[in-house]
Design an enzyme around this catalytic site. Structure first.
Site, PDB file in Angstrom:
ATOM      1  N   GLU A  83       0.845  -1.190   0.000  1.00 59.63           N
ATOM      2  CA  GLU A  83       0.000   0.000   0.000  1.00 59.63           C
ATOM      3  C   GLU A  83       0.887   1.249   0.000  1.00 59.63           C
ATOM      4  O   GLU A  83       1.936   1.276   0.643  1.00 59.63           O
ATOM      5  CB  GLU A  83      -0.891  -0.026   1.246  1.00 59.63           C
ATOM      6  CG  GLU A  83      -1.895   1.102   1.331  1.00 59.63           C
ATOM      7  CD  GLU A  83      -2.740   1.012   2.592  1.00 59.63           C
ATOM      8  OE1 GLU A  83      -3.876   1.503   2.571  1.00 59.63           O
ATOM      9  OE2 GLU A  83      -2.261   0.451   3.600  1.00 59.63           O
ATOM     10  N   LYS A 155     -10.468   0.240  -1.958  1.00 57.29           N
ATOM     11  CA  LYS A 155     -10.525  -0.254  -0.579  1.00 57.29           C
ATOM     12  C   LYS A 155     -11.893  -0.005   0.052  1.00 57.29           C
ATOM     13  O   LYS A 155     -12.392   1.116   0.070  1.00 57.29           O
ATOM     14  CB  LYS A 155      -9.426   0.432   0.237  1.00 57.29           C
ATOM     15  CG  LYS A 155      -9.279  -0.041   1.672  1.00 57.29           C
ATOM     16  CD  LYS A 155      -8.148   0.735   2.331  1.00 57.29           C
ATOM     17  CE  LYS A 155      -7.936   0.322   3.777  1.00 57.29           C
ATOM     18  NZ  LYS A 155      -6.893   1.172   4.413  1.00 57.29           N
ATOM     19  N   CYS A 196      -4.921  -3.738   2.934  1.00 55.87           N
ATOM     20  CA  CYS A 196      -4.605  -3.406   4.324  1.00 55.87           C
ATOM     21  C   CYS A 196      -5.706  -3.714   5.343  1.00 55.87           C
ATOM     22  O   CYS A 196      -5.900  -4.865   5.715  1.00 55.87           O
ATOM     23  CB  CYS A 196      -4.172  -1.947   4.407  1.00 55.87           C
ATOM     24  SG  CYS A 196      -3.216  -1.552   5.901  1.00 55.87           S
TER      25      CYS A 196
END
Length: 321
Positions: A83, A155, A196
């Site tokens: 990321e 995300k 993440c």
């Protein structure tokens, strides 16, 4: 190999062909990668990156270029970056300032790198320009070995957390949350694409495996030092075990600036939960390589057929608890 899936996903599923037409109109999906296919080699080598990105786009690109060369030399056909691979801001608002659309010069540079190196690249999250100047998208981009964008994932789970003993984060204050579950077929299998903080939500990974037939889960991250020490490895191994997928988890590592530090420890984990790729130092910049073995995926799933044993969502709605 048999697959099982259950209906009723609360979010929309996107598979790569719909995005291929947008980003690569002249090229169709070349590979339908399913474990056990006679058209594919039994194993494919992958590389996972560990790096310390800073607020210098050119410097980060130089690091990424060097690591791509190392991966190619090691025989890897796919490389996964963490990321914020291209930029980590030192001041509030810097990420918004540099955010670009996917056809901008930053991503064009990485597309050229993939094409020239003849390697697939996982790039996520990238600071993609949002719908207004106050927001960006934390976007995981998949680029093939000809430099075409095969898919993107924005995300879903945003990091709005008061870390115990650490800083307070409010990712939603400048980031648009995604709404689509994404898989993409590749030479290393069917990829389940995440970023993440998604790692803490096993339901997403259950969807990727049991509804959308993922074989390899991608988890690029920049875990904080505090949360990484406590949870990074155990969460990744849990996702691998409960989905019987390979997990490739590229991590940011070390101090980026006076305000931000990442835990590091990039990992490649097999479907049995065994760590098969890891750098000797969790804070160093470099790559680890390992082979994705399609026969191992088949073996684990055949010997422990949780896909057939799990109950569909409708069962739990009617079950007496």
């Amino acid at each position: 190999m048999s697959f099982c899936r259950h209906n009723g996903s609360p979010v929309r599923w996107i598979q790569s062909p719909s995005l291929v037409s947008k980003y690569s109109r002249s090229q169709s999906v070349a590979i339908r990668a399913v474990a056990g296919s006679s058209r594919m080699a039994n194993s494919v080598r992958v590389a996972v990156v560990q790096m310390n990105s800073v607020n210098d786009i050119a410097a980060n690109f130089a690091t990424c270029s060097r690591l791509v060369k190392e991966a190619v030399s090691a025989g890897a056909k796919f490389i996964a970056f963490p990321e914020n691979f291209s930029f980590v801001g030192a001041k509030d608002g810097e990420s918004l300032t540099i955010a670009e659309p996917l056809d901008g010069p930053i991503m064009q540079g990485y597309r050229s790198l993939a094409r020239e190196s003849k390697i697939w690249m996982s790039l996520g999250g990238f600071q993609e320009k949002g719908q207004d100047d106050a927001h960006l998208c934390n976007t995981h981009v998949l680029i093939d070995d000809t430099g075409n964008i095969r898919s993107k994932y924005q995300k879903i789970h945003l990091f709005d957390v008061d870390v115990p003993g650490g800083a307070v984060y409010k990712e939603s204050s400048f980031t648009e949350g995604g709404k689509e579950v994404v898989t993409v077929d590749s030479p290393i299998g069917r990829l389940g694409v995440t970023v993440c903080y998604d790692l803490r939500f096993p339901g997403l990974y259950q969807l990727l495996r049991f509804q959308h037939e993922a074989q390899v889960l991608l988890v690029p991250a920049a875990f904080t030092k505090v949360t990484g020490q406590a949870h990074w490895e155990i969460l990744l191994r849990a996702r691998a075990i409960e989905t019987q997928c390979y997990v490739i988890a590229a991590a940011q590592a070390g101090k980026h600036n006076d305000k931000r530090e990442s835990y590091g420890d990039s990992l490649i984990i097999d479907p049995w939960g065994t760590i098969i790729g890891r750098l000797p130092d969790r804070l160093s910049t470099g790559i680890a390589v390992a082979d994705i073995d399609f026969s191992l995926i088949d073996s684990v799933r055949t010997k422990m057929p949780i896909c057939q044993h799990r109950k569909p969502p409708e069962f739990w709605k009617s079950a007496s608890l």
